[in-house]
Design a protein around this motif. Structure first.
Motif, PDB file in Angstrom:
ATOM      1  N   LYS A 183      88.809  26.906 -51.637  1.00 25.15           N
ATOM      2  CA  LYS A 183      89.082  28.199 -51.018  1.00 25.15           C
ATOM      3  C   LYS A 183      90.265  28.065 -50.066  1.00 25.15           C
ATOM      4  O   LYS A 183      90.688  26.957 -49.766  1.00 25.15           O
ATOM      5  N   LYS A 184      90.748  29.208 -49.595  1.00 26.53           N
ATOM      6  CA  LYS A 184      91.709  29.151 -48.495  1.00 26.53           C
ATOM      7  C   LYS A 184      90.899  29.174 -47.205  1.00 26.53           C
ATOM      8  O   LYS A 184      90.763  30.201 -46.555  1.00 26.53           O
ATOM      9  N   TRP A 185      90.295  28.058 -46.882  1.00 19.44           N
ATOM     10  CA  TRP A 185      89.418  28.037 -45.713  1.00 19.44           C
ATOM     11  C   TRP A 185      90.258  28.034 -44.444  1.00 19.44           C
ATOM     12  O   TRP A 185      91.273  27.336 -44.353  1.00 19.44           O
ATOM     13  N   ASN A 186      89.816  28.813 -43.456  1.00 22.99           N
ATOM     14  CA  ASN A 186      90.604  29.035 -42.251  1.00 22.99           C
ATOM     15  C   ASN A 186      90.061  28.173 -41.114  1.00 22.99           C
ATOM     16  O   ASN A 186      89.007  28.477 -40.558  1.00 22.99           O
ATOM     17  N   TYR A 187      90.772  27.100 -40.779  1.00 26.22           N
ATOM     18  CA  TYR A 187      90.265  26.208 -39.727  1.00 26.22           C
ATOM     19  C   TYR A 187      91.400  25.423 -39.074  1.00 26.22           C
ATOM     20  O   TYR A 187      92.473  25.249 -39.636  1.00 26.22           O
ATOM     21  N   VAL A 188      91.103  24.957 -37.862  1.00 26.10           N
ATOM     22  CA  VAL A 188      92.008  24.080 -37.114  1.00 26.10           C
ATOM     23  C   VAL A 188      91.180  22.891 -36.657  1.00 26.10           C
ATOM     24  O   VAL A 188      90.100  23.072 -36.084  1.00 26.10           O
ATOM     25  N   THR A 189      91.652  21.696 -36.912  1.00 27.34           N
ATOM     26  CA  THR A 189      90.874  20.519 -36.519  1.00 27.34           C
ATOM     27  C   THR A 189      91.112  20.161 -35.050  1.00 27.34           C
ATOM     28  O   THR A 189      92.133  20.536 -34.452  1.00 27.34           O
ATOM     29  N   ALA A 190      90.168  19.396 -34.515  1.00 25.58           N
ATOM     30  CA  ALA A 190      90.339  18.887 -33.146  1.00 25.58           C
ATOM     31  C   ALA A 190      91.559  17.980 -33.072  1.00 25.58           C
ATOM     32  O   ALA A 190      92.272  17.957 -32.056  1.00 25.58           O
ATOM     33  N   LEU A 191      91.806  17.244 -34.151  1.00 28.87           N
ATOM     34  CA  LEU A 191      92.962  16.340 -34.174  1.00 28.87           C
ATOM     35  C   LEU A 191      94.270  17.116 -34.067  1.00 28.87           C
ATOM     36  O   LEU A 191      95.203  16.702 -33.365  1.00 28.87           O
ATOM     37  N   GLU A 192      94.326  18.269 -34.742  1.00 30.20           N
ATOM     38  CA  GLU A 192      95.540  19.093 -34.642  1.00 30.20           C
ATOM     39  C   GLU A 192      95.752  19.583 -33.214  1.00 30.20           C
ATOM     40  O   GLU A 192      96.887  19.624 -32.725  1.00 30.20           O
ATOM     41  N   VAL A 193      94.655  19.951 -32.544  1.00 33.07           N
ATOM     42  CA  VAL A 193      94.780  20.396 -31.148  1.00 33.07           C
ATOM     43  C   VAL A 193      95.244  19.229 -30.274  1.00 33.07           C
ATOM     44  O   VAL A 193      96.106  19.381 -29.400  1.00 33.07           O
ATOM     45  N   GLU A 194      94.718  18.043 -30.548  1.00 33.85           N
ATOM     46  CA  GLU A 194      95.094  16.875 -29.747  1.00 33.85           C
ATOM     47  C   GLU A 194      96.568  16.515 -29.964  1.00 33.85           C
ATOM     48  O   GLU A 194      97.306  16.219 -29.026  1.00 33.85           O
ATOM     49  N   ARG A 195      97.010  16.579 -31.212  1.00 31.91           N
ATOM     50  CA  ARG A 195      98.385  16.174 -31.512  1.00 31.91           C
ATOM     51  C   ARG A 195      99.422  17.217 -31.142  1.00 31.91           C
ATOM     52  O   ARG A 195     100.515  16.900 -30.679  1.00 31.91           O
ATOM     53  N   GLU A 196      99.067  18.497 -31.393  1.00 27.82           N
ATOM     54  CA  GLU A 196     100.092  19.547 -31.312  1.00 27.82           C
ATOM     55  C   GLU A 196      99.860  20.535 -30.181  1.00 27.82           C
ATOM     56  O   GLU A 196     100.645  21.464 -30.020  1.00 27.82           O
ATOM     57  N   GLY A 197      98.742  20.362 -29.428  1.00 19.70           N
ATOM     58  CA  GLY A 197      98.424  21.351 -28.410  1.00 19.70           C
ATOM     59  C   GLY A 197      97.702  22.543 -29.024  1.00 19.70           C
ATOM     60  O   GLY A 197      97.369  22.545 -30.215  1.00 19.70           O
ATOM     61  N   ILE A 198      97.498  23.586 -28.220  1.00 16.04           N
ATOM     62  CA  ILE A 198      96.609  24.673 -28.640  1.00 16.04           C
ATOM     63  C   ILE A 198      97.318  25.746 -29.473  1.00 16.04           C
ATOM     64  O   ILE A 198      96.686  26.681 -29.936  1.00 16.04           O
ATOM     65  N   LYS A 199      98.642  25.615 -29.671  1.00 19.30           N
ATOM     66  CA  LYS A 199      99.404  26.725 -30.269  1.00 19.30           C
ATOM     67  C   LYS A 199      98.895  27.136 -31.654  1.00 19.30           C
ATOM     68  O   LYS A 199      98.750  28.320 -31.942  1.00 19.30           O
ATOM     69  N   LYS A 200      98.601  26.163 -32.514  1.00 21.14           N
ATOM     70  CA  LYS A 200      98.156  26.515 -33.858  1.00 21.14           C
ATOM     71  C   LYS A 200      96.830  27.288 -33.799  1.00 21.14           C
ATOM     72  O   LYS A 200      96.643  28.280 -34.506  1.00 21.14           O
ATOM     73  N   ALA A 201      95.931  26.824 -32.941  1.00 24.03           N
ATOM     74  CA  ALA A 201      94.639  27.516 -32.797  1.00 24.03           C
ATOM     75  C   ALA A 201      94.864  28.948 -32.301  1.00 24.03           C
ATOM     76  O   ALA A 201      94.257  29.900 -32.819  1.00 24.03           O
ATOM     77  N   VAL A 202      95.739  29.096 -31.320  1.00 24.34           N
ATOM     78  CA  VAL A 202      96.003  30.430 -30.761  1.00 24.34           C
ATOM     79  C   VAL A 202      96.656  31.336 -31.808  1.00 24.34           C
ATOM     80  O   VAL A 202      96.282  32.508 -31.953  1.00 24.34           O
ATOM     81  N   ASP A 203      97.607  30.789 -32.563  1.00 24.78           N
ATOM     82  CA  ASP A 203      98.261  31.582 -33.617  1.00 24.78           C
ATOM     83  C   ASP A 203      97.243  32.040 -34.660  1.00 24.78           C
ATOM     84  O   ASP A 203      97.269  33.189 -35.107  1.00 24.78           O
ATOM     85  N   LYS A 204      96.363  31.129 -35.059  1.00 22.27           N
ATOM     86  CA  LYS A 204      95.330  31.476 -36.050  1.00 22.27           C
ATOM     87  C   LYS A 204      94.411  32.573 -35.504  1.00 22.27           C
ATOM     88  O   LYS A 204      94.021  33.489 -36.231  1.00 22.27           O
ATOM     89  N   ILE A 205      94.030  32.448 -34.241  1.00 20.35           N
ATOM     90  CA  ILE A 205      93.147  33.444 -33.624  1.00 20.35           C
ATOM     91  C   ILE A 205      93.845  34.808 -33.597  1.00 20.35           C
ATOM     92  O   ILE A 205      93.254  35.833 -33.942  1.00 20.35           O
ATOM     93  N   LYS A 206      95.113  34.832 -33.230  1.00 18.70           N
ATOM     94  CA  LYS A 206      95.831  36.115 -33.130  1.00 18.70           C
ATOM     95  C   LYS A 206      95.949  36.772 -34.502  1.00 18.70           C
ATOM     96  O   LYS A 206      95.773  37.984 -34.640  1.00 18.70           O
TER      97      LYS A 206
END
Ligand code: MN
Length: 287
Positions: A183-206
């Motif tokens: 599927k096109k599953w919609n998720y952000v891993t903890a590792l992505e937050v650790e490596r890249e900061g919160i931006k990807k999570a925030v973009d996905k939420i918006k």
């Protein structure tokens, strides 16, 4: 209004005070259920320890410069859960949430194990957008022959039609990986937050909330690293910091309710972090 002074301060009510139901914007209740727990027991004590912790934190936020005490919350107490019967317990959660929704209240639910979220989302209706903060995907088809458990609830939520965004994931089994890969599953891993900061999570939420009229947040406390939140049913290393989580949560809008689940009876650190998250959300959520 409730009576409050420094000498009489109930520790068994969230923030030590309660607004009348009629006046309240937020209706808070606990679901002291841990019937499908498979590792560390005691989530049934979550509502009690989170309420106690809330009474022992300052409520003013230096993020929002607002005071959580100004939020109009009615603490309704706990649902009488049916110990050992997850289906009846979920029915009760669904009915209570449905009534609160009907009355125009925003629900705040203190778990309890994560399974109770299935009842809450049923109460809101499956058109609500679900943002799930969790170390685990909880997408198994069944677990230990059980269709409804803390390891399967998001699979059920998906099957019943709700759209899900998962943040902070870092624990997944092969079956789940094969499932999301189809599927096109919609998720952000903890590792992505650790490596890249919160931006990807925030973009996905918006992006997610731009397509939804109503958002429900489910916060499994194991999304946070066990160094900060050890007292949970299934601790998982390499998680978010409380600050990362709160910074992400500040970007959530259209929130009609949220739960904070999986805090167990243990040390008090996890309950304090849970209470802090709720206080910050109370300063953030627009009513
Ligand atoms: Mn979890």
């Amino acid at each position: 209004m409730s009576y409050k002074n420094l000498y009489l301060y109930p520790q068994n009510i969230f923030l030590g005070r309660t607004t009348s139901y009629e006046e309240a914007d937020f209706a808070l209740f606990g679901v002291p259920f841990d019937g499908t727990c498979t590792f560390l027991p005691g989530a049934r004590f979550g509502p009690t320890v989170i309420r106690e912790a809330s009474c022992n934190l300052e409520s003013f936020s230096l993020r929002s410069f607002r005071d959580a005490e100004d939020a109009k919350i009615c603490d309704l107490g706990d649902i009488a859960v049916v110990s050992g019967d997850v289906n009846q317990t979920l029915d009760r959660v669904e009915k209570v949430v449905g009534e609160l929704k009907h009355d125009g209240k925003r629900s705040i639910i203190l778990g309890g194990e994560h399974t109770i979220t299935l009842g809450a989302i049923r109460g809101f209706g499956m058109d609500v957008g679900v943002i799930d903060f969790d170390a685990h995907m909880d997408l198994r088809s069944e677990y230990l022959d059980q269709k409804i458990s803390h390891a399967t609830l998001m699979r059920r939520v998906m099957e019943e039609g709700a759209e899900i965004l998962q943040i902070g994931v870092r624990s997944i089994c092969k079956e789940e990986y094969e499932f999301i890969s189809q599927k096109k599953w919609n998720y952000v891993t903890a590792l992505e937050v650790e490596r890249e900061g919160i931006k990807k999570a925030v973009d996905k939420i918006k992006e997610f909330q731009s397509r939804k009229d109503r958002i429900y947040l489910t916060i499994d406390m194991d999304v946070i690293d066990p160094a900060y939140a050890p007292d949970v049913g299934n601790p998982e290393p390499c998680g978010l910091t409380p600050t990362q989580l709160i910074e992400i949560l500040e970007n959530c809008e259209k929130v009609v309710g949220f739960d904070v689940v999986e805090v167990i009876h243990g040390g008090r650190i996890t309950a304090l972090v849970a209470a802090k998250i709720i206080l910050e959300l109370l300063c953030t959520i627009k009513v």
